[in-house]
Scaffold this motif. Structure first.
Motif, PDB file in Angstrom:
ATOM      1  N   ARG A  29       0.814  -1.202   0.000  1.00 48.31           N
ATOM      2  CA  ARG A  29       0.000   0.000   0.000  1.00 48.31           C
ATOM      3  C   ARG A  29       0.858   1.266   0.000  1.00 48.31           C
ATOM      4  N   ALA A  30       1.931   1.233   0.802  1.00 45.99           N
ATOM      5  CA  ALA A  30       2.765   2.428   0.917  1.00 45.99           C
ATOM      6  C   ALA A  30       3.393   2.778  -0.429  1.00 45.99           C
ATOM      7  N   ALA A  31       3.819   1.738  -1.171  1.00 45.12           N
ATOM      8  CA  ALA A  31       4.434   1.983  -2.475  1.00 45.12           C
ATOM      9  C   ALA A  31       3.422   2.596  -3.424  1.00 45.12           C
ATOM     10  N   ALA A  32       2.199   2.102  -3.384  1.00 46.85           N
ATOM     11  CA  ALA A  32       1.163   2.620  -4.271  1.00 46.85           C
ATOM     12  C   ALA A  32       0.894   4.086  -3.951  1.00 46.85           C
ATOM     13  N   LEU A  33       0.788   4.378  -2.665  1.00 46.81           N
ATOM     14  CA  LEU A  33       0.516   5.752  -2.250  1.00 46.81           C
ATOM     15  C   LEU A  33       1.676   6.667  -2.637  1.00 46.81           C
ATOM     16  N   GLY A  34       2.897   6.176  -2.394  1.00 45.66           N
ATOM     17  CA  GLY A  34       4.091   6.963  -2.727  1.00 45.66           C
ATOM     18  C   GLY A  34       4.137   7.273  -4.209  1.00 45.66           C
ATOM     19  N   GLY A  35       3.844   6.260  -5.034  1.00 47.04           N
ATOM     20  CA  GLY A  35       3.873   6.435  -6.477  1.00 47.04           C
ATOM     21  C   GLY A  35       2.858   7.484  -6.908  1.00 47.04           C
ATOM     22  N   LEU A  36       1.704   7.382  -6.281  1.00 48.18           N
ATOM     23  CA  LEU A  36       0.614   8.297  -6.600  1.00 48.18           C
ATOM     24  C   LEU A  36       1.014   9.745  -6.333  1.00 48.18           C
ATOM     25  N   VAL A  37       1.542   9.973  -5.153  1.00 49.38           N
ATOM     26  CA  VAL A  37       1.921  11.333  -4.759  1.00 49.38           C
ATOM     27  C   VAL A  37       3.010  11.865  -5.685  1.00 49.38           C
ATOM     28  N   THR A  38       4.026  11.014  -5.957  1.00 50.95           N
ATOM     29  CA  THR A  38       5.118  11.423  -6.844  1.00 50.95           C
ATOM     30  C   THR A  38       4.572  11.835  -8.202  1.00 50.95           C
ATOM     31  N   GLN A  39       3.721  10.983  -8.760  1.00 50.41           N
ATOM     32  CA  GLN A  39       3.223  11.257 -10.100  1.00 50.41           C
ATOM     33  C   GLN A  39       2.397  12.538 -10.130  1.00 50.41           C
ATOM     34  N   PHE A  40       1.657  12.767  -9.055  1.00 48.00           N
ATOM     35  CA  PHE A  40       0.831  13.962  -9.005  1.00 48.00           C
ATOM     36  C   PHE A  40       1.699  15.223  -8.962  1.00 48.00           C
ATOM     37  N   PHE A  41       2.678  15.222  -8.096  1.00 53.09           N
ATOM     38  CA  PHE A  41       3.529  16.410  -7.978  1.00 53.09           C
ATOM     39  C   PHE A  41       4.368  16.633  -9.228  1.00 53.09           C
ATOM     40  N   TRP A  42       4.879  15.560  -9.788  1.00 54.94           N
ATOM     41  CA  TRP A  42       5.675  15.682 -11.008  1.00 54.94           C
ATOM     42  C   TRP A  42       4.850  16.378 -12.089  1.00 54.94           C
ATOM     43  N   GLY A  43       3.621  15.905 -12.261  1.00 60.62           N
ATOM     44  CA  GLY A  43       2.734  16.488 -13.271  1.00 60.62           C
ATOM     45  C   GLY A  43       2.492  17.960 -12.993  1.00 60.62           C
ATOM     46  N   GLY A  44       2.234  18.281 -11.724  1.00 62.74           N
ATOM     47  CA  GLY A  44       1.963  19.664 -11.347  1.00 62.74           C
ATOM     48  C   GLY A  44       3.130  20.581 -11.664  1.00 62.74           C
ATOM     49  N   PHE A  45       4.324  20.161 -11.283  1.00 64.83           N
ATOM     50  CA  PHE A  45       5.509  21.004 -11.531  1.00 64.83           C
ATOM     51  C   PHE A  45       5.761  21.182 -13.021  1.00 64.83           C
ATOM     52  N   GLU A  46       5.541  20.108 -13.769  1.00 68.72           N
ATOM     53  CA  GLU A  46       5.787  20.205 -15.202  1.00 68.72           C
ATOM     54  C   GLU A  46       4.839  21.231 -15.829  1.00 68.72           C
ATOM     55  N   ILE A  47       3.590  21.195 -15.373  1.00 70.06           N
ATOM     56  CA  ILE A  47       2.606  22.129 -15.936  1.00 70.06           C
ATOM     57  C   ILE A  47       2.975  23.578 -15.595  1.00 70.06           C
ATOM     58  N   LEU A  48       3.457  23.798 -14.373  1.00 65.21           N
ATOM     59  CA  LEU A  48       3.893  25.160 -14.001  1.00 65.21           C
ATOM     60  C   LEU A  48       5.050  25.611 -14.886  1.00 65.21           C
ATOM     61  N   LEU A  49       5.944  24.665 -15.174  1.00 70.46           N
ATOM     62  CA  LEU A  49       7.093  24.965 -16.023  1.00 70.46           C
ATOM     63  C   LEU A  49       6.632  25.377 -17.416  1.00 70.46           C
ATOM     64  N   TYR A  50       5.689  24.587 -17.962  1.00 69.05           N
ATOM     65  CA  TYR A  50       5.170  24.910 -19.301  1.00 69.05           C
ATOM     66  C   TYR A  50       4.414  26.228 -19.288  1.00 69.05           C
ATOM     67  N   ALA A  51       3.715  26.521 -18.181  1.00 68.24           N
ATOM     68  CA  ALA A  51       2.976  27.786 -18.083  1.00 68.24           C
ATOM     69  C   ALA A  51       3.934  28.955 -18.265  1.00 68.24           C
ATOM     70  N   ALA A  52       5.108  28.842 -17.624  1.00 66.60           N
ATOM     71  CA  ALA A  52       6.116  29.886 -17.758  1.00 66.60           C
ATOM     72  C   ALA A  52       6.586  29.992 -19.207  1.00 66.60           C
ATOM     73  N   LEU A  53       6.784  28.849 -19.830  1.00 63.70           N
ATOM     74  CA  LEU A  53       7.243  28.816 -21.213  1.00 63.70           C
ATOM     75  C   LEU A  53       6.224  29.480 -22.147  1.00 63.70           C
TER      76      LEU A  53
END
Lengths: 266, 331
Positions: free
Chosen positions: A19-43
């Motif tokens: 369960r912990a791995a699933a939750l960890g993966g989920l959080v990572t993927q969510f934040f990664w996506g969020g940061f990438e979108i902010l980066l593109y917004a700047a671009l």
């Protein structure tokens, strides 16, 4: 067939074990996506590229994060590398099934279970985010249907890619080098780091006809209507072509390797 | 005489391996970057034998003799360079998929269980792979659960099993499809006494009650003593000896061991007797060469010369016989 549904079942069971791995993966993927979108917004504030709109790009990013396990072209099954390296392969050859089919279904099942168990929360949160930062609805039902079909195909094309890497590892035994090289080359050219629309036009036109273009690129762009109509149909046809070609090639090469397999040690 | 139907028939099997070799050290390692030296090892060098239905065969030989290679050839996993192998009318490596339906294999040093999930899930996958009907699966699993005492193990992830528990599960996993032949490659390696006995008694029951043909490799001579009616000795890739255990004992067991407990001074020994190193004061362990001196004569000799309070006669351990055999065949 039963073998393959059985494989799917045990993969889901294994996926739900940690369960912990699933939750960890989920959080990572969510934040990664969020940061990438902010980066593109700047671009995009300094002038938007013609090839893809910002809204299309955010949908691209969120869907990729949600279905990473299906779309990432080299999402391997670690147990297969271990079995090649340590000789557990001996057991797999004692099964009344084709080894290619066994490994293919095992890898495919691993990806599917991983994606199904993790996509829900990401999709829900991304859909709730305000436009243009969230996941938008597809422009038409046809685009959505094409997306589902294309997603399934890129899942299988990705598995066929992994199979080639397994075959190479049967020669080299250690997966380390091959994995790194294959992962960096394939994920770069498949548009998993930077979407293919950002590539120079010449490269874009070449990549689209290579197996690279048959991966994550196709479903993610079909969903938002970045690729539509005949172009989408051609893209899906190309995915089918590459799937068949890669499976045939992998099957042939694995058969060859097995004829001279040595299986060292007691 | 019983009609002898060969279930397993190997003739003139050859298999060579190429092994990279170099001297130890940095210099040699650097040289090996440019030119590699390979040695060819004949793992199997004209191996021939046959096994009848219902037999239980112990396959022994020193490390590297070719035991595992033989099992791999018979399982269809390894293709030999030349020679023939016919098992139930099929050549394993040519008709691998049909062949493996009829055999069960346990590689004692590897695992076929999924590491993360309960053993029962791995079993269910094997049931699907071998297309075992539900009713058959339930029946076989119930029998195996009882005989191997699996019970709670089926609900435990493989990673949390002890070695002995895991081995019992591995053996069960190889039998879910009710194979007619079972190959066991070192099934008792690393197990404690209780687990070893459990595995042995199970294999014995399987052979006797279900008529499963069993071929097992082992270094544990008690396995051989407990299980095998017939022993195949392999060395340098060939069968050196094919005999039953009684024959082996006749041949290498001419020596008996006398353990004598006595009061008073140590008795002197006659010709044909030798004091073994595990003797203590008051307790002599004596090897008697029964060709030179009969056992009654040896006992009489000792009783005349010492105040014997207890006396035991034993066959030499199988281990010693096998060591004598390895020495004789220089393997």
């Amino acid at each position: 067939m039963k073998t393959y549904t059985g494989m799917l079942r045990i993969r889901f069971a294994a996926g739900m074990q940690y369960r912990a791995a699933a939750l960890g993966g989920l959080v990572t993927q969510f934040f990664w996506g969020g940061f990438e979108i902010l980066l593109y917004a700047a671009l995009y504030q300094n002038g938007a590229p013609q090839s893809i709109t910002f809204a299309q790009l955010t949908s691209y990013t969120w869907l990729r994060q949600a279905f990473l396990a299906l779309l990432f072209s080299l999402f391997f099954d670690a147990d297969i590398f271990a079995s090649i390296e340590q000789g557990g392969l001996a057991y797999e050859l004692c099964r009344p099934a084709d080894l290619y089919a066994l490994w293919f279904s095992r890898t495919a099942a691993g990806r599917l279970s991983n994606a199904v168990l993790r996509c829900g929360p990401i999709l829900i949160v991304a859909a709730l985010l305000p436009a243009p930062y969230g996941l938008m609805l597809p422009p038409s039902l046809a685009a959505f249907a094409a997306f589902v079909l294309s997603l399934a195909l890129s899942w299988l094309v990705g598995v066929a890619n992994c199979m080639l890497v397994y075959v190479i590892c049967c020669h080299t035994l250690s997966p380390r080098g091959v994995r790194r090289i294959a992962t960096s080359v394939v994920s770069f050219f498949s548009g998993e780091m930077i979407p293919i629309p950002f590539f120079p036009p010449v490269m874009r036109n070449v990549l689209i006809y290579l197996p690279f273009g048959a991966g994550a690129n196709m479903p993610l762009r079909v969903y938002s209507g970045n690729i539509a109509g005949t172009e989408a149909l051609t893209g899906i046809a190309l995915q089918v072509f590459w799937l068949v070609a890669l499976v045939l090639l992998g099957h042939l090469l694995l058969g060859r390797v097995l004829r001279r397999v040595q299986l060292q040690g007691g | 005489m019983l009609h002898y139907i060969a279930m397993i028939e190997l003739s003139h099997i050859h298999k060579k391996y190429r092994v990279a070799r170099r001297e130890a050290g940095l210099g040699a390692a650097a040289r090996a970057l440019f030119s590699r030296q390979y040695d060819t090892i004949r793992a199997l060098d004209g191996l021939s034998f046959s096994v009848a239905a219902g037999e239980m065969v112990g396959y022994i030989g020193p490390n590297g003799a070719g035991k595992s290679s033989t099992i791999k050839v018979m399982s269809g996993v390894l293709t030999p360079d030349s020679g023939e192998c016919v098992i139930l009318g099929r050549t394993p490596w040519k008709e691998r998929k049909q062949h493996v339906q009829d055999i069960g294999v346990v590689f004692g040093q590897r695992s076929q269980l999924w590491w993360d999930v309960p053993v029962g899930d791995s079993f269910a996958l094997l049931r699907d792979m071998y297309r075992v009907a539900d009713a058959d699966y339930k029946r076989v699993l119930a029998t195996l659960t009882e005989l191997l005492d699996l019970g709670a193990l089926l609900r435990t992830p493989a990673r949390q099993l002890s070695l002995g528990q895991r081995m019992r599960c591995e053996i069960a996993a190889s039998l879910l499809h009710s194979p007619r032949i079972l190959f066991l490659d070192e099934p008792t390696i690393g197990l404690d006494a209780v687990s070893k006995i459990a595995v042995r008694s199970f294999v014995h029951t399987l052979n006797r009650e279900q008529g499963t043909t069993v071929l097992l490799t082992t270094h544990d001579m008690q396995d051989i003593e407990a299980l095998s009616q017939r022993i195949l000795l392999i060395g340098n890739g060939r069968i050196l000896l094919d005999s039953d255990l009684a024959g082996l004992k006749r041949r290498y067991g001419a020596q008996k061991t006398l353990t004598v407990t006595y009061a008073g001074p140590t008795p002197e020994l006659s010709q044909g007797m030798a004091l073994l190193p595990d003797s203590l004061t008051g307790r002599a362990v004596i090897a008697v060469d029964t060709v030179a001196l009969t056992l009654p004569a040896a006992i009489a000799w000792l009783c005349e010369r010492a105040e014997v309070t207890d006396l035991a006669v034993a066959d030499p351990p199988v281990e010693q016989m096998v060591a004598a055999m390895y020495r004789e065949y220089e393997i």
